[in-house]
Every structure is written in C-alpha cells, then in structure tokens.
Design an enzyme around this catalytic site. Structure first.
Site, PDB file in Angstrom:
ATOM      1  N   ARG A 170      12.698  -4.540 -37.332  1.00 24.92           N
ATOM      2  CA  ARG A 170      12.792  -4.613 -35.873  1.00 24.92           C
ATOM      3  C   ARG A 170      14.182  -4.147 -35.490  1.00 24.92           C
ATOM      4  O   ARG A 170      15.117  -4.265 -36.272  1.00 24.92           O
ATOM      5  CB  ARG A 170      12.645  -6.067 -35.413  1.00 24.92           C
ATOM      6  CG  ARG A 170      11.237  -6.598 -35.492  1.00 24.92           C
ATOM      7  CD  ARG A 170      11.123  -8.010 -34.915  1.00 24.92           C
ATOM      8  NE  ARG A 170      12.224  -8.880 -35.345  1.00 24.92           N
ATOM      9  CZ  ARG A 170      13.126  -9.408 -34.541  1.00 24.92           C
ATOM     10  NH1 ARG A 170      13.086  -9.176 -33.245  1.00 24.92           N
ATOM     11  NH2 ARG A 170      14.077 -10.179 -35.010  1.00 24.92           N
ATOM     12  N   ARG A 174      17.209  -4.439 -25.601  1.00 19.37           N
ATOM     13  CA  ARG A 174      17.188  -5.271 -24.393  1.00 19.37           C
ATOM     14  C   ARG A 174      17.092  -4.387 -23.151  1.00 19.37           C
ATOM     15  O   ARG A 174      17.878  -3.461 -23.024  1.00 19.37           O
ATOM     16  CB  ARG A 174      18.502  -6.033 -24.339  1.00 19.37           C
ATOM     17  CG  ARG A 174      18.324  -7.495 -24.237  1.00 19.37           C
ATOM     18  CD  ARG A 174      19.666  -8.141 -24.198  1.00 19.37           C
ATOM     19  NE  ARG A 174      19.839  -8.966 -25.382  1.00 19.37           N
ATOM     20  CZ  ARG A 174      21.015  -9.319 -25.837  1.00 19.37           C
ATOM     21  NH1 ARG A 174      22.107  -8.912 -25.261  1.00 19.37           N
ATOM     22  NH2 ARG A 174      21.098 -10.102 -26.893  1.00 19.37           N
ATOM     23  N   ARG A 247      26.173  -8.369 -52.025  1.00 22.54           N
ATOM     24  CA  ARG A 247      26.685  -7.175 -51.365  1.00 22.54           C
ATOM     25  C   ARG A 247      28.115  -7.505 -50.997  1.00 22.54           C
ATOM     26  O   ARG A 247      28.402  -8.599 -50.506  1.00 22.54           O
ATOM     27  CB  ARG A 247      25.854  -6.862 -50.121  1.00 22.54           C
ATOM     28  CG  ARG A 247      26.050  -5.458 -49.599  1.00 22.54           C
ATOM     29  CD  ARG A 247      24.830  -5.024 -48.796  1.00 22.54           C
ATOM     30  NE  ARG A 247      24.634  -5.811 -47.590  1.00 22.54           N
ATOM     31  CZ  ARG A 247      25.358  -5.680 -46.489  1.00 22.54           C
ATOM     32  NH1 ARG A 247      26.339  -4.807 -46.435  1.00 22.54           N
ATOM     33  NH2 ARG A 247      25.109  -6.423 -45.433  1.00 22.54           N
ATOM     34  N   GLU A 298      36.758  -2.435 -42.100  1.00 25.01           N
ATOM     35  CA  GLU A 298      35.754  -2.941 -43.046  1.00 25.01           C
ATOM     36  C   GLU A 298      35.081  -1.780 -43.752  1.00 25.01           C
ATOM     37  O   GLU A 298      34.497  -0.918 -43.088  1.00 25.01           O
ATOM     38  CB  GLU A 298      34.659  -3.687 -42.268  1.00 25.01           C
ATOM     39  CG  GLU A 298      34.820  -5.170 -42.287  1.00 25.01           C
ATOM     40  CD  GLU A 298      33.664  -5.867 -41.573  1.00 25.01           C
ATOM     41  OE1 GLU A 298      33.972  -6.792 -40.830  1.00 25.01           O
ATOM     42  OE2 GLU A 298      32.481  -5.490 -41.742  1.00 25.01           O
ATOM     43  N   ASP A 348      24.096 -18.743 -41.735  1.00 21.92           N
ATOM     44  CA  ASP A 348      25.151 -18.661 -40.727  1.00 21.92           C
ATOM     45  C   ASP A 348      25.856 -20.017 -40.690  1.00 21.92           C
ATOM     46  O   ASP A 348      25.352 -20.999 -41.235  1.00 21.92           O
ATOM     47  CB  ASP A 348      24.542 -18.322 -39.361  1.00 21.92           C
ATOM     48  CG  ASP A 348      24.527 -16.825 -39.109  1.00 21.92           C
ATOM     49  OD1 ASP A 348      25.406 -16.127 -39.653  1.00 21.92           O
ATOM     50  OD2 ASP A 348      23.648 -16.351 -38.372  1.00 21.92           O
TER      51      ASP A 348
HETATM   52  P1  FDA Z   1      31.859 -20.708 -48.703  1.00 18.53           P
HETATM   53  O1  FDA Z   1      31.718 -19.499 -49.546  1.00 18.53           O
HETATM   54  O2  FDA Z   1      32.564 -20.561 -47.407  1.00 18.53           O
HETATM   55  O3  FDA Z   1      32.588 -21.851 -49.523  1.00 18.53           O
HETATM   56  C1  FDA Z   1      32.411 -22.070 -50.913  1.00 18.53           C
HETATM   57  C2  FDA Z   1      33.756 -22.484 -51.489  1.00 18.53           C
HETATM   58  O4  FDA Z   1      33.587 -22.903 -52.847  1.00 18.53           O
HETATM   59  C3  FDA Z   1      34.772 -21.364 -51.498  1.00 18.53           C
HETATM   60  O5  FDA Z   1      35.945 -21.768 -50.848  1.00 18.53           O
HETATM   61  C4  FDA Z   1      34.992 -21.099 -52.986  1.00 18.53           C
HETATM   62  O6  FDA Z   1      36.313 -20.667 -53.279  1.00 18.53           O
HETATM   63  C5  FDA Z   1      34.714 -22.456 -53.583  1.00 18.53           C
HETATM   64  N1  FDA Z   1      34.352 -22.416 -55.012  1.00 18.53           N
HETATM   65  C6  FDA Z   1      33.432 -21.601 -55.590  1.00 18.53           C
HETATM   66  N2  FDA Z   1      33.408 -21.807 -56.919  1.00 18.53           N
HETATM   67  C7  FDA Z   1      34.302 -22.782 -57.173  1.00 18.53           C
HETATM   68  C8  FDA Z   1      34.744 -23.424 -58.384  1.00 18.53           C
HETATM   69  N3  FDA Z   1      34.243 -23.080 -59.579  1.00 18.53           N
HETATM   70  N4  FDA Z   1      35.695 -24.379 -58.306  1.00 18.53           N
HETATM   71  C9  FDA Z   1      36.234 -24.717 -57.096  1.00 18.53           C
HETATM   72  N5  FDA Z   1      35.863 -24.132 -55.936  1.00 18.53           N
HETATM   73  C10 FDA Z   1      34.911 -23.182 -55.971  1.00 18.53           C
HETATM   74  N6  FDA Z   1      28.373 -16.945 -40.003  1.00 18.53           N
HETATM   75  C11 FDA Z   1      28.272 -17.080 -38.637  1.00 18.53           C
HETATM   76  O7  FDA Z   1      27.690 -18.081 -38.161  1.00 18.53           O
HETATM   77  N7  FDA Z   1      28.850 -16.154 -37.798  1.00 18.53           N
HETATM   78  C12 FDA Z   1      29.508 -15.066 -38.276  1.00 18.53           C
HETATM   79  O8  FDA Z   1      30.003 -14.254 -37.488  1.00 18.53           O
HETATM   80  C13 FDA Z   1      29.612 -14.900 -39.698  1.00 18.53           C
HETATM   81  N8  FDA Z   1      30.269 -13.832 -40.223  1.00 18.53           N
HETATM   82  C14 FDA Z   1      30.322 -13.656 -41.594  1.00 18.53           C
HETATM   83  C15 FDA Z   1      30.957 -12.526 -42.113  1.00 18.53           C
HETATM   84  C16 FDA Z   1      31.002 -12.333 -43.500  1.00 18.53           C
HETATM   85  C17 FDA Z   1      31.672 -11.115 -44.068  1.00 18.53           C
HETATM   86  C18 FDA Z   1      30.397 -13.294 -44.364  1.00 18.53           C
HETATM   87  C19 FDA Z   1      30.406 -13.105 -45.851  1.00 18.53           C
HETATM   88  C20 FDA Z   1      29.789 -14.425 -43.853  1.00 18.53           C
HETATM   89  C21 FDA Z   1      29.732 -14.618 -42.455  1.00 18.53           C
HETATM   90  N9  FDA Z   1      29.126 -15.748 -41.912  1.00 18.53           N
HETATM   91  C22 FDA Z   1      29.030 -15.877 -40.539  1.00 18.53           C
HETATM   92  C23 FDA Z   1      28.540 -16.802 -42.788  1.00 18.53           C
HETATM   93  C24 FDA Z   1      29.541 -17.953 -43.073  1.00 18.53           C
HETATM   94  O9  FDA Z   1      30.666 -17.422 -43.737  1.00 18.53           O
HETATM   95  C25 FDA Z   1      28.862 -19.013 -43.947  1.00 18.53           C
HETATM   96  O10 FDA Z   1      27.762 -19.571 -43.266  1.00 18.53           O
HETATM   97  C26 FDA Z   1      29.753 -20.186 -44.372  1.00 18.53           C
HETATM   98  O11 FDA Z   1      31.067 -19.816 -44.577  1.00 18.53           O
HETATM   99  C27 FDA Z   1      29.183 -20.789 -45.637  1.00 18.53           C
HETATM  100  O12 FDA Z   1      29.926 -21.897 -46.065  1.00 18.53           O
HETATM  101  P2  FDA Z   1      29.763 -22.416 -47.562  1.00 18.53           P
HETATM  102  O13 FDA Z   1      30.538 -23.676 -47.651  1.00 18.53           O
HETATM  103  O14 FDA Z   1      28.340 -22.458 -47.953  1.00 18.53           O
HETATM  104  O15 FDA Z   1      30.382 -21.257 -48.484  1.00 18.53           O
END
Ligand code: FDA
Length: 369
Positions: A170, A174, A247, A298, A348
């Site tokens: 899709r 708008r 990715r 980016e 998100d």
């Molecule tokens: P997150 O990856 O943030 O946290 C996991 C943590 O665990 C990290 O700090 C990592 O270092 C740590 N970790 C991993 N392994 C470990 C280990 N072995 N020991 C200790 N620590 C460890 N969402 C939205 O609502 N609006 C938006 O505009 C965007 N934009 C966006 C852009 C991009 C480029 C990305 C990749 C993602 C977004 N998102 C988003 C999504 C958003 O980033 C996401 O929903 C949250 O950050 C996820 O939070 P988490 O805690 O799941 O993971």
C-alpha cells in the site's frame, strides 16, 4: 540478591525497571553501551539533542500510553511533516493534495484522483510482477518516477524492476492538504530530549553502563531471581540456529556554522546522485533557536557483523530461525525476553512501552498494581 537484573537500558528495560522499583522490588540495570537509553539516546552537540541512533518521533493513538509518558516528561507539539527533494524541486510527504499540486498543479481532490487513475491505468488488468509495476498501479508513473524510484533503489541497492512487488503493498495517499506523516492522535518529542524520559524512568535505580552481560553471564545469573533480557535473542543462544539478519544504516553527523540548514527536521533526498537517503536537522524536533545547527546524513547499509542492530528483517527465512529461538526461550523460566531485539520485532516506541508494561503486570499479577 536482586529481584530483577535487567540487561539493556532501552525503553523496554527502563520501563520494566521503573515499574519494578516502584513496587519496592530490588532492581539492577546493566547496559553494554556507555550510556543508558538504547536507541532513543540523544547526544548533546552545540546545545542540540542529536538523535544518535536515528530520528525518533513519538506517536500513538493509545491515550493511556500517551498519559504515561507525559507523566515523566512534557512532550512538545512537534508534528512530523517530511519533505522530499527530487530533481531540484521540493515536495510534501506523505503523498497528499500539496504533493499533487506541486507535481501537476491540481487543485481539487477530484482533479488529483482523476490524474492518478488515468496514470495507474497504464497497468490496468495486469498483475504487477515487480516493485515498479506495483508502484505505478497504485499511484501512477509521475509519482513513481519523481518520488519513489531512485529513493527505493538507493535503499535496497537494486533496481525497482528487480525488487518484488510485495515490498509496497500500500502507499499512504491522502486527498487532503495534510502534511502530517502519522495518522495517530498524539505526537511529539520530549521537551529537553529523550534522555529526560529515560533518566526519569531510571531515577533511584542501580545502573552499570559499559557492561556486557555475556562477559560474566553466570555471575550475573547468580545475582538475581529473574533476568529481563532485552538484547539480541540469537546472541543469547550462542547463534545455535544461525544469526538473524538486520537492516542497518550509516549515520554521518556534521555541525553546520549556520542557524538553519534545510528548514525542516526531515528531508528525503530522492535522486541517486546523492548517496544518502535523508538528512535530519535535529534542532527542528525541539524548535531550537541555537546559533549553529547539526545535521545527520543517513546512508543505507548492508548489515555486517558488529554493526548496530537497526531493523529486524521479518521475512520467512529469518522468522523460521526466530521461531526456533522463541521455542527455546519459553523453556527459560527465570528469564523474560522483551523488546525489539529479544523478540526480533519491529516495535515503535509506544508499542515497546505497552509491551513492557503488560509483561510487568503479568509478572506481578493484577492485584499488585
Ligand atoms: P533498544 O535497542 O533501544 O535497547 C536495547 C538495549 O540493550 C541497548 O541499549 C543495548 O545496548 C542493550 N544490550 C544489548 N545486548 C546487551 C548485553 N549483552 N549486555 C548489556 N546490554 C545489552 N520508534 C518510534 O516510535 N518512532 C520513531 O520515529 C522511531 N525511529 C526509529 C529509527 C531507527 C533508525 C530505529 C532503529 C528505530 C526507531 N524506532 C522508532 C523504534 C525504537 O527505537 C524502538 O521502539 C525502541 O528503541 C526499542 O527499545 P528496546 O528497549 O526494545 O531496544
């Protein structure tokens, strides 16, 4: 002994930690990076909150989640209205009456609809066999060639003719003059940046940064009743069923000695002569008035081992691998696998918050709330 050891201080870990701490549980957070916050972390440069791991715009239609985040930090009225630069002309996104006017000079929705159906008729009756045909059948050749083709080819590193049609099922279109990218009821950026939200969530909680759980896994396991693991699930099981694909993106950040570089937070660069796909100008997220500005280009990037994990690739191949890890994770009674990396799910922010709150509630039972 801790009630909960939380591995990872992203939104999932921070929300879980906050809720547990609030109920008087003994909690510790460990984080591999030098800072807390996971991917929402902002780095201050020239007094501007720079979204270090990609632009983050909070949006939700869930009132309870909106009120929850606003109880920690005030959110501003930022509305995401990206622009696209194509062949020297600027267009509004998502595709709306402004875009159609910029492209064709159409004024009314009827004129725009007629133009699109006239153009998409080029393929009428034929089942699209690739992304190019799919896009033309949905929106017509002009929009495809001006705003989709070269951008998509940069993103995927392949010609649209060689990409499968299903990638764009899709296209958001708008027929109103509304440049708001999201359809959600609530939207904004924390006043003072995302670190304020994370710091408020983690206030009073024991935290250690620059600590990788896997460096002393057994010692950490012995310290807590339960582990909340928010890192990559394949890593947890030593890649037993193979590594999951992600990715990636490459960011290039630059301080510009001017107060305004592009007049908007997000500009997509469609033409293939630019290697990057977007430029983010961070100050616009918070209506900044600083003397300088900071931009981030980016670049699309094939994922290579050691890169940051950005977007999970939820295709059949990877979902098959993930399911095997998921089955194993269910057998680990004292470990909760949560968040984007441990659930291999494109969450998100509002979704990851909801998921962490839900899991926490199911842990302690509704009676403890
Ligand atoms: P997150 O990856 O943030 O946290 C996991 C943590 O665990 C990290 O700090 C990592 O270092 C740590 N970790 C991993 N392994 C470990 C280990 N072995 N020991 C200790 N620590 C460890 N969402 C939205 O609502 N609006 C938006 O505009 C965007 N934009 C966006 C852009 C991009 C480029 C990305 C990749 C993602 C977004 N998102 C988003 C999504 C958003 O980033 C996401 O929903 C949250 O950050 C996820 O939070 P988490 O805690 O799941 O993971």
């Amino acid at each position: 002994m801790y009630d909960y050891l939380i591995v990872g201080s992203g939104l999932y870990g921070s929300i879980f930690a906050h809720e547990a701490h609030k109920l008087g549980k003994k909690v510790k957070v460990i984080e591999k990076r030098e800072h807390v916050g996971g991917n929402v972390y902002c780095e201050q440069i020239e007094g501007i909150n720079v979204h270090k791991y990609g632009a983050h715009i909070f949006h939700t239609s869930d009132k309870a989640i909106w009120e929850y985040v606003n109880s920690f930090v005030e959110f501003n009225r930022y509305t995401n209205s990206p622009m696209a630069l194509s062949k020297g002309k600027i267009y509004n996104l998502p595709f709306n009456m402004n875009t159609f006017n910029q492209l064709w000079g159409t004024i009314t929705p009827q004129e725009a609809k007629a133009k699109i159906s006239q153009q998409s008729a080029e393929l009428s009756g034929k089942e699209p066999t690739n992304l190019e045909e799919q896009a033309i059948s949905l929106i017509g050749r002009d929009i495809y060639e001006t705003l989709i083709k070269e951008y998509t080819e940069k993103q995927w590193g392949r010609k649209c003719k060689d990409l499968p049609a299903f990638i764009i099922r899709r296209l958001p279109v708008r027929f109103s003059y509304d440049n708001n990218y999201f359809n959600d009821t609530y939207q904004g950026i924390p006043v003072g940046g995302y670190n304020k939200l994370i710091n408020a969530l983690l206030e009073g909680i024991e935290i250690e940064t620059s600590v990788d759980y896997f460096d002393e896994r057994e010692a950490w396991d012995a310290l807590a009743e339960k582990i909340i693991y928010t890192g990559p699930i394949d890593r947890f099981f030593d890649y037993k069923f193979g590594a999951l694909d992600y990715r990636s993106l490459r960011f290039e950040t630059e301080v510009i000695d001017s107060d305004n570089y592009q007049g908007n937070a997000v500009v997509n660069y469609i033409d293939k002569k630019y290697d990057f796909t977007r430029i983010i100008e961070h100050k616009f997220f918070e209506f900044g008035t600083q003397a300088k500005t900071v931009i981030t280009r980016e670049y699309p990037k094939e994922y290579a081992k050691g890169d940051e994990y950005y977007y999970p690739v939820n295709d059949d191949k990877n979902m098959k691998i993930y399911k095997q890890y998921y089955e194993l994770s269910k057998l680990k009674e004292n470990i909760i696998f949560g968040g984007r990396l441990a659930e291999y799910k494109y969450y998100d922010m509002h979704q990851v918050i909801k998921s962490a709150l839900h899991t926490f509630k199911s842990q302690v039972g509704a009676g403890d709330e």
